[in-house]
Enzyme design. Structure first.
Site, PDB file in Angstrom:
ATOM      1  CG  ASP A 111      -2.100   0.908   1.098  1.00  0.00           C
ATOM      2  OD1 ASP A 111      -2.300   1.479   0.014  1.00  0.00           O
ATOM      3  OD2 ASP A 111      -2.831   1.085   2.101  1.00  0.00           O
ATOM      4  CG  ASN A 135      -7.617  -2.100  -5.931  1.00  0.00           C
ATOM      5  OD1 ASN A 135      -6.658  -2.832  -5.715  1.00  0.00           O
ATOM      6  ND2 ASN A 135      -7.960  -1.127  -5.071  1.00  0.00           N
TER       7      ASN A 135
HETATM    8  C1  FPP Z   1      -1.711   0.387  -3.272  1.00  0.00           C
HETATM    9  O1  FPP Z   1      -1.298   1.696  -3.500  1.00  0.00           O
HETATM   10  C2  FPP Z   1      -1.326  -0.470  -4.321  1.00  0.00           C
HETATM   11  C3  FPP Z   1      -2.173  -1.037  -5.237  1.00  0.00           C
HETATM   12  C4  FPP Z   1      -3.622  -0.812  -5.304  1.00  0.00           C
HETATM   13  C5  FPP Z   1      -1.691  -1.922  -6.244  1.00  0.00           C
HETATM   14  C6  FPP Z   1      -0.371  -2.549  -5.971  1.00  0.00           C
HETATM   15  C7  FPP Z   1       0.290  -2.604  -7.241  1.00  0.00           C
HETATM   16  C8  FPP Z   1       1.607  -2.579  -7.467  1.00  0.00           C
HETATM   17  C9  FPP Z   1       2.638  -2.619  -6.422  1.00  0.00           C
HETATM   18  C10 FPP Z   1       2.099  -2.501  -8.868  1.00  0.00           C
HETATM   19  C11 FPP Z   1       1.670  -3.642  -9.714  1.00  0.00           C
HETATM   20  C12 FPP Z   1       1.942  -4.935  -9.102  1.00  0.00           C
HETATM   21  C13 FPP Z   1       2.598  -5.957  -9.655  1.00  0.00           C
HETATM   22  C14 FPP Z   1       2.726  -7.242  -8.947  1.00  0.00           C
HETATM   23  C15 FPP Z   1       3.226  -5.843 -10.972  1.00  0.00           C
HETATM   24  P1  FPP Z   1      -2.443   2.796  -3.527  1.00  0.00           P
HETATM   25  O2  FPP Z   1      -2.649   3.174  -4.943  1.00  0.00           O
HETATM   26  O3  FPP Z   1      -3.640   2.298  -2.811  1.00  0.00           O
HETATM   27  O4  FPP Z   1      -1.732   3.930  -2.732  1.00  0.00           O
HETATM   28  P2  FPP Z   1      -2.485   5.042  -1.860  1.00  0.00           P
HETATM   29  O5  FPP Z   1      -3.256   4.324  -0.790  1.00  0.00           O
HETATM   30  O6  FPP Z   1      -1.347   5.827  -1.320  1.00  0.00           O
HETATM   31  O7  FPP Z   1      -3.341   5.823  -2.808  1.00  0.00           O
END
Ligand code: FPP
Length: 246
Positions: free
Chosen positions: A18, A66
């Site tokens: 996250d 998501n």
């Molecule tokens: C949370 O950050 C992350 C996600 C919703 C997706 C996780 C994805 C990756 C690490 C990249 C793709 C993954 C792979 C395995 C290639 P957020 O967007 O919720 O961050 P925030 O809470 O700060 O907005």
């Protein structure tokens, strides 16, 4: 990493990655740049876990919820996933990593599913770490579909309802052949489970860090493992009982 105890590492590590968006926002960058940076962290952590002999690594990469994000972000995340899987297969082969996906694959775009199938097939004979990506995954949805499956078996006369126990229920989940996680890490300071592996996390040790996923590195992983070393896992028993068994 000097102080890690190799014999006392989690067999199964689960991670809620996250904070990509906040990492980017702090730097006045677009959210997608945070996700791109997050992919680099995935590479580092997968490699490090494999090197340390972790048996199972499960990463929450895209939740069932998501899909509600802006279309452009969803599209960019799907493109990143596809790129990641394609680019990582050679490294998975080098490191003897077996690739796996849990979640509702029917929701994923066809090209992403093709890449997943190819990676699963190519790595299926590997015997090192099992890398599982949770994609379009939600634990409540997973449990409801397990219940539906078992109810169908009962209705068809193939299963006696009395035979349903924790073991059979667990075997009806996506994670049927995977032991429950020993440690869950969530980055970015949020202290929630967010519909991740609700059944499987019953006795998992939880580790929360303020570090955003793009900044999570080998040293941060080592910190989490050192915290894990200090935990006493009682599984409902007393400390004295555990000590008398050794
Ligand atoms: C949370 O950050 C992350 C996600 C919703 C997706 C996780 C994805 C990756 C690490 C990249 C793709 C993954 C792979 C395995 C290639 P957020 O967007 O919720 O961050 P925030 O809470 O700060 O907005």
């Amino acid at each position: 990493m000097k102080t890690l105890q190799p014999g006392n590492l989690p067999v199964h590590l689960a991670v809620i990655m996250d904070g990509n968006g906040r990492w980017a926002k702090k730097r006045m960058l677009r959210r997608i740049v945070g996700h791109q940076k997050g992919v680099e962290t995935v590479r580092v952590i997968v490699e490090e876990c494999s090197r340390l002999g972790i048996g199972y690594l499960t990463l929450f990469a895209f939740s069932a919820e998501n899909w509600l994000r802006p279309k452009t972000e969803v599209k960019a995340l799907m493109a990143l996933l596809k790129q990641y899987i394609r680019a990582e297969v050679p490294r998975m082969m080098q490191n003897d990593i077996r690739f796996n996906v849990i979640g509702n694959r029917a929701d994923l775009p066809e090209d992403v599913n093709r890449e997943i199938d190819a990676a699963i097939a190519k790595t299926s004979a590997n015997r090192g770490m099992l890398l599982t990506l949770a994609l379009s995954y939600g634990a409540r949805q997973e449990m409801v579909s397990a219940v539906k499956h078992l109810a169908g078996e009962v209705a068809a006369g193939r299963l006696d309802a009395e035979a349903i126990d924790e073991n059979l229920f667990g075997r009806s989940l996506f994670t049927a052949d995977i032991p429950d996680p020993d440690l869950l890490i969530r980055t970015s300071g949020e202290m929630r489970i967010s519909n991740f592996l609700l059944w499987q996390l019953a006795y998992t040790e939880l580790y929360f860090t303020d570090v955003n996923w793009p900044d999570f590195d080998r040293d941060e992983l080592a910190k989490a493992f050192r915290s894990y070393h200090a935990r006493e896992r009682r599984f409902g028993r007393t400390s004295e009982q555990l000590k008398s068994e050794f």
